[in-house]
Design a protein around this motif. Sequence first.
Motif, PDB file in Angstrom:
ATOM      1  N   GLU A  93       0.832  -1.197   0.000  1.00  6.60           N
ATOM      2  CA  GLU A  93       0.000   0.000   0.000  1.00  6.60           C
ATOM      3  C   GLU A  93       0.875   1.260   0.000  1.00  6.60           C
ATOM      4  O   GLU A  93       0.606   2.213  -0.715  1.00  6.60           O
ATOM      5  N   LEU A  95       1.078   4.159  -3.075  1.00  7.51           N
ATOM      6  CA  LEU A  95       0.916   5.602  -2.906  1.00  7.51           C
ATOM      7  C   LEU A  95       2.168   6.342  -3.387  1.00  7.51           C
ATOM      8  O   LEU A  95       2.061   7.335  -4.114  1.00  7.51           O
ATOM      9  N   LYS A 104       2.248   6.286  -7.224  1.00  7.73           N
ATOM     10  CA  LYS A 104       1.256   7.192  -7.814  1.00  7.73           C
ATOM     11  C   LYS A 104       1.715   8.639  -7.695  1.00  7.73           C
ATOM     12  O   LYS A 104       1.583   9.415  -8.640  1.00  7.73           O
ATOM     13  N   LEU A 144      -4.819  11.811  -4.444  1.00  2.00           N
ATOM     14  CA  LEU A 144      -4.162  11.101  -3.355  1.00  2.00           C
ATOM     15  C   LEU A 144      -4.417  11.763  -2.000  1.00  2.00           C
ATOM     16  O   LEU A 144      -4.008  11.254  -0.971  1.00  2.00           O
ATOM     17  N   ASN A 183      -6.844  13.366   1.011  1.00  3.44           N
ATOM     18  CA  ASN A 183      -8.159  13.292   1.648  1.00  3.44           C
ATOM     19  C   ASN A 183      -8.650  14.729   1.821  1.00  3.44           C
ATOM     20  O   ASN A 183      -8.132  15.473   2.646  1.00  3.44           O
ATOM     21  N   GLN A 214      -5.083   5.979   6.793  1.00  2.00           N
ATOM     22  CA  GLN A 214      -6.207   5.305   6.159  1.00  2.00           C
ATOM     23  C   GLN A 214      -7.437   6.203   6.127  1.00  2.00           C
ATOM     24  O   GLN A 214      -7.757   6.864   7.105  1.00  2.00           O
ATOM     25  N   ASN A 268     -11.343   5.567   4.409  1.00  2.00           N
ATOM     26  CA  ASN A 268     -12.233   4.687   3.634  1.00  2.00           C
ATOM     27  C   ASN A 268     -11.485   3.506   3.029  1.00  2.00           C
ATOM     28  O   ASN A 268     -11.669   3.161   1.866  1.00  2.00           O
ATOM     29  N   GLY A 269     -10.585   2.909   3.823  1.00  2.00           N
ATOM     30  CA  GLY A 269      -9.865   1.714   3.394  1.00  2.00           C
ATOM     31  C   GLY A 269      -8.735   1.958   2.416  1.00  2.00           C
ATOM     32  O   GLY A 269      -8.215   1.011   1.836  1.00  2.00           O
ATOM     33  N   GLU A 270      -8.347   3.205   2.236  1.00  2.00           N
ATOM     34  CA  GLU A 270      -7.291   3.535   1.279  1.00  2.00           C
ATOM     35  C   GLU A 270      -6.262   4.444   1.951  1.00  2.00           C
ATOM     36  O   GLU A 270      -6.619   5.316   2.736  1.00  2.00           O
ATOM     37  N   MET A 273      -4.080   7.523   2.173  1.00  2.00           N
ATOM     38  CA  MET A 273      -4.180   8.845   1.551  1.00  2.00           C
ATOM     39  C   MET A 273      -3.327   9.847   2.315  1.00  2.00           C
ATOM     40  O   MET A 273      -2.934   9.609   3.458  1.00  2.00           O
TER      41      MET A 273
END
Length: 154
Positions: A22, A26, A29, A45, A47, A125, A127-129, A131
């Motif tokens: 993970e 990031l 990206k 990327l 939030n 984290q 929403n499960g991502e 950022m």
Amino acid sequence: MLRNFFVTILAVVISSTAIADENSLLVQKYLNSFASRDAAGIFQLINWEGVDKQSRASLQKYIKSGFKGRQIRRIYIEPVAEGTDPSYVQDGKTYELNLKPTGQLNIVYISNKGKRSSTQLFVGQHNGELMIGSAVVAPESLACGNPESKNKSC
């Protein structure tokens, strides 16, 4: 007993691998978006939850201006210390991150003239991502700014 030990070790290795993957995603990206000067890619990327229009515009302008005359020399994520609270006070308001930081994205730039600079951004984290966090006005700061607030700690 030994079997439970190996199951525990395997679970730790798998979760560490998932975190590393993970983090790598990031970082990749961000690196790709920066290299292609794709501001919208970097914006995705971040939030943005709870970020006001003025702060959002200011951060977007800052990111776009960062493309000029520099390249990324090194980029990596390291863990943050337990209990890290990256809040600050500005213009009488307390700002905090809009996510719980689990890591710090460290970016080292090199200018076309060979000058180094760096940026540190907190990640976590949402929403499960994984950022990049943004600063938002802390709820107690909003309450303190309200003249009808009954909050005596202001």
